[in-house]
Design a protein around this motif. Structure first.
Motif, PDB file in Angstrom:
ATOM      1  N   VAL A  80       0.853  -1.179   0.000  1.00 53.69           N
ATOM      2  CA  VAL A  80       0.000   0.000   0.000  1.00 53.69           C
ATOM      3  C   VAL A  80       0.886   1.225   0.000  1.00 53.69           C
ATOM      4  O   VAL A  80       1.743   1.378   0.863  1.00 53.69           O
ATOM      5  CB  VAL A  80      -0.906   0.015   1.251  1.00 53.69           C
ATOM      6  N   GLU A  81       0.703   2.101  -0.951  1.00 54.00           N
ATOM      7  CA  GLU A  81       1.526   3.294  -1.004  1.00 54.00           C
ATOM      8  C   GLU A  81       1.122   4.270   0.085  1.00 54.00           C
ATOM      9  O   GLU A  81      -0.010   4.304   0.512  1.00 54.00           O
ATOM     10  CB  GLU A  81       1.395   3.954  -2.379  1.00 54.00           C
ATOM     11  N   ARG A  82       2.080   5.077   0.476  1.00 52.77           N
ATOM     12  CA  ARG A  82       1.862   5.993   1.587  1.00 52.77           C
ATOM     13  C   ARG A  82       0.726   6.959   1.327  1.00 52.77           C
ATOM     14  O   ARG A  82       0.038   7.392   2.218  1.00 52.77           O
ATOM     15  CB  ARG A  82       3.153   6.767   1.858  1.00 52.77           C
ATOM     16  N   SER A  83       0.520   7.318   0.080  1.00 53.42           N
ATOM     17  CA  SER A  83      -0.477   8.329  -0.208  1.00 53.42           C
ATOM     18  C   SER A  83      -1.896   7.787  -0.168  1.00 53.42           C
ATOM     19  O   SER A  83      -2.846   8.535  -0.181  1.00 53.42           O
ATOM     20  CB  SER A  83      -0.203   8.938  -1.588  1.00 53.42           C
ATOM     21  N   VAL A  84      -2.041   6.475  -0.083  1.00 49.95           N
ATOM     22  CA  VAL A  84      -3.376   5.893  -0.091  1.00 49.95           C
ATOM     23  C   VAL A  84      -3.970   5.958   1.304  1.00 49.95           C
ATOM     24  O   VAL A  84      -3.275   5.775   2.296  1.00 49.95           O
ATOM     25  CB  VAL A  84      -3.287   4.425  -0.569  1.00 49.95           C
ATOM     26  N   ASP A  85      -5.260   6.240   1.418  1.00 50.86           N
ATOM     27  CA  ASP A  85      -5.954   6.197   2.704  1.00 50.86           C
ATOM     28  C   ASP A  85      -6.097   4.749   3.111  1.00 50.86           C
ATOM     29  O   ASP A  85      -6.939   4.024   2.591  1.00 50.86           O
ATOM     30  CB  ASP A  85      -7.330   6.859   2.599  1.00 50.86           C
ATOM     31  N   TYR A  86      -5.290   4.299   4.076  1.00 50.79           N
ATOM     32  CA  TYR A  86      -5.254   2.891   4.421  1.00 50.79           C
ATOM     33  C   TYR A  86      -6.222   2.539   5.542  1.00 50.79           C
ATOM     34  O   TYR A  86      -6.507   1.384   5.763  1.00 50.79           O
ATOM     35  CB  TYR A  86      -3.828   2.473   4.809  1.00 50.79           C
ATOM     36  N   VAL A  87      -6.702   3.554   6.282  1.00 45.31           N
ATOM     37  CA  VAL A  87      -7.689   3.291   7.328  1.00 45.31           C
ATOM     38  C   VAL A  87      -9.066   3.280   6.690  1.00 45.31           C
ATOM     39  O   VAL A  87      -9.430   4.194   5.944  1.00 45.31           O
ATOM     40  CB  VAL A  87      -7.635   4.353   8.439  1.00 45.31           C
ATOM     41  N   ILE A  88      -9.829   2.237   6.970  1.00 45.76           N
ATOM     42  CA  ILE A  88     -11.166   2.111   6.410  1.00 45.76           C
ATOM     43  C   ILE A  88     -12.138   2.781   7.372  1.00 45.76           C
ATOM     44  O   ILE A  88     -12.261   2.366   8.532  1.00 45.76           O
ATOM     45  CB  ILE A  88     -11.542   0.624   6.231  1.00 45.76           C
ATOM     46  N   SER A  89     -12.801   3.837   6.905  1.00 48.83           N
ATOM     47  CA  SER A  89     -13.751   4.518   7.780  1.00 48.83           C
ATOM     48  C   SER A  89     -15.095   3.817   7.686  1.00 48.83           C
ATOM     49  O   SER A  89     -15.503   3.354   6.631  1.00 48.83           O
ATOM     50  CB  SER A  89     -13.885   5.985   7.371  1.00 48.83           C
ATOM     51  N   ASP A  90     -15.799   3.742   8.817  1.00 51.54           N
ATOM     52  CA  ASP A  90     -17.099   3.046   8.845  1.00 51.54           C
ATOM     53  C   ASP A  90     -18.186   3.857   8.164  1.00 51.54           C
ATOM     54  O   ASP A  90     -18.194   5.051   8.200  1.00 51.54           O
ATOM     55  CB  ASP A  90     -17.497   2.761  10.288  1.00 51.54           C
TER      56      ASP A  90
END
Lengths: 257, 214
Positions: free
Chosen positions: A247-257
């Motif tokens: 996963v690249e750093r620029s991607v939002d890796y936290v999945i928001s509910d």
């Protein structure tokens, strides 16, 4: 000049990560999983293949068929298979010892800065004991790296292959200031490698993380593996994140509910 | 006059006619005005394309750096690349242009806990260039050209450490500036609009603007 400066006030915002949820432990999990946990799965696969190969090693054709049915194409060549050792590209070199144990030198990967305080290529050396009921006991010997790092790194695991899966039932990864320990009754389960490709993320199971370094960072959590995400759990707080593929750093890796 | 002499005379007169026509092209109505003032904006500012002097206050390769970085968020801005120019047209074909350009990029870093501004990074360029222009297509309402320019930029930048707003060392430098535009088009007479394609420290991609001739 003034007109230019006035025109320049018509500025444009090109980046804003205010709404991007943060979980710094995800970076630690990504690196340790890539460098050490995924490596453990591969060592179990290598030992499992080698144990089967040694039963038919005199039949070269059957041996290559076994290799082709186990690993993706091109990973095993005829001149890499002997009774005393086997070389599987991307996995490592496994050798048989006199006392029934195996030794493995893993293919290697870049180290995890959390554990090693440096970033360089290293490969691990393991001793593997095979029990009568099919369990592999894996224990690290001194790692080799290209920077002469003297920090502690010890890896122990107990695992088996069953029903097309690699199952790590016990796991203990220890460095100077970070521990990764398996969680009782939650073994790590990942699909075994097949000729069509490799698996990366564990499908289920948990690992318990704890670290405290001299810069003052302290954290402890349970990493949970699920079919479509990983979870970082601190008590009742659960943060869902993307699977641990690159996963690249620029991607939002936290999945928001 | 014999046949040979008549043939030579005819060929000579025909050739003289062509030469005369080339030396004195048919008047197409183009009116050369000596002076031009222009204002333009770069599409993709040049310094942004080549990279600002922004540095991050966080160490991406340490555990503490990763945890520190998670406590802040960033807003990044660019001003765009704005230019003012004066062109003197020596002839219908050749001109020289003096240009002043301005570009700035900055980052504001805020605490996630209370939204307070914690640190800034800023990179500003004020450039002066002289360019040589060739107009290779001239009509009453349309001109097409190419230009190449060299100059110098006054650059000021700073990067505040985190939680040390305004304490980043201010750095002042003179750096080279350049701009190449192989294709430009102007449309209009006294008032005109123009667009260029090129690369350089003023713009990397294209530029559009308006101008006035007198």
């Amino acid at each position: 000049m003034l007109p230019l400066v006035l025109l320049a006030q018509v500025s444009c915002k090109i980046y804003d990560d205010e709404d991007s949820l943060q979980e710094p432990a995800y970076m630690v999990v990504q690196q340790t999983y890539r460098a050490y946990v995924d490596d453990l799965f591969r060592m179990v696969e290598l030992a499992d293949f080698y144990r089967s190969y040694r039963e038919i090693w005199q039949d070269r054709e059957a041996s290559m068929q076994l290799a082709d049915s186990y690993f993706p194409e091109g990973r095993v060549s005829e001149d890499g298979l002997y009774y005393e050792m086997a070389d599987v590209s991307g996995w490592g070199v496994i050798k048989a010892g006199n006392d029934g144990t195996y030794t493995i030198k893993s293919y290697g990967d870049y180290s995890c800065y959390v554990f090693r305080n440096y970033y360089g290529y290293e490969s691990m050396n393991y001793e593997v004991t095979v029990s009568a009921d099919g369990y592999f006991s894996i224990k690290s010997v001194d790692p080799e790296d290209d920077a002469g790092n003297d920090s502690i790194l010890k890896i122990e695991a107990k695992a088996r292959c069953a029903d097309g899966n690699v199952i790590i039932e016990e796991c203990n990864i220890v460095s100077d200031f970070c521990n990764i320990v398996s969680v009782a009754d939650k073994p790590l389960v990942r699909k075994r490698v097949t000729p069509s490709g490799t698996a990366y993320n564990a499908d289920s199971g948990s690992l318990s993380y704890s670290y405290s370094d001299k810069s003052g960072v302290n954290d402890a959590f349970v990493l949970g593996f699920h079919a479509d995400h990983v979870s970082i759990e601190r008590g009742s707080s659960v943060v869902k994140c993307l699977l641990l593929n690159e996963v690249e750093r620029s991607v939002d890796y936290v999945i928001s509910d | 006059m014999n046949a040979f002499e008549r043939t030579v005379l005819l060929l000579t007169m025909t050739l003289a006619g062509f030469v005369s026509a080339a030396a004195h092209p048919r008047d197409r109505g183009f009116e050369l005005r000596r002076h031009e003032l222009t204002v333009s904006a770069g599409i993709c500012p040049g310094r942004y394309a080549f990279g600002y002097n922004h540095t991050t206050p966080f160490s991406h390769s340490t555990l503490s750096g990763a945890y520190e970085m998670a406590k802040y968020y960033e807003n990044e801005f660019i001003s765009g690349a704005w230019s003012m120019g004066y062109t003197y047209n020596f002839t219908k074909l050749l001109a020289v242009q003096a240009n002043i350009s301005y570009e700035e990029g900055w980052i504001d870093r805020f605490r996630r806990s209370d939204g307070g501004l914690s640190a800034k990074s800023d990179d500003m360029y004020l450039s002066a260039l002289a360019a040589f222009k060739v107009y290779w297509f001239n009509r009453p309402c349309v001109r097409m050209y190419s230009h190449i320019g060299l100059g110098i930029s006054f650059n000021r930048y700073y990067n505040d450490p985190i939680e040390a707003l305004g304490q980043g060392e201010r750095v002042f430098k003179l750096v080279p500036a350049w701009q190449i535009a192989p294709l430009g088009i102007m449309v209009g007479r006294k008032f005109f609009g123009f667009a260029e394609i090129g690369i350089g420290t003023c713009f990397a991609g294209g530029s559009v603007g308006i101008g006035y001739r007198f």
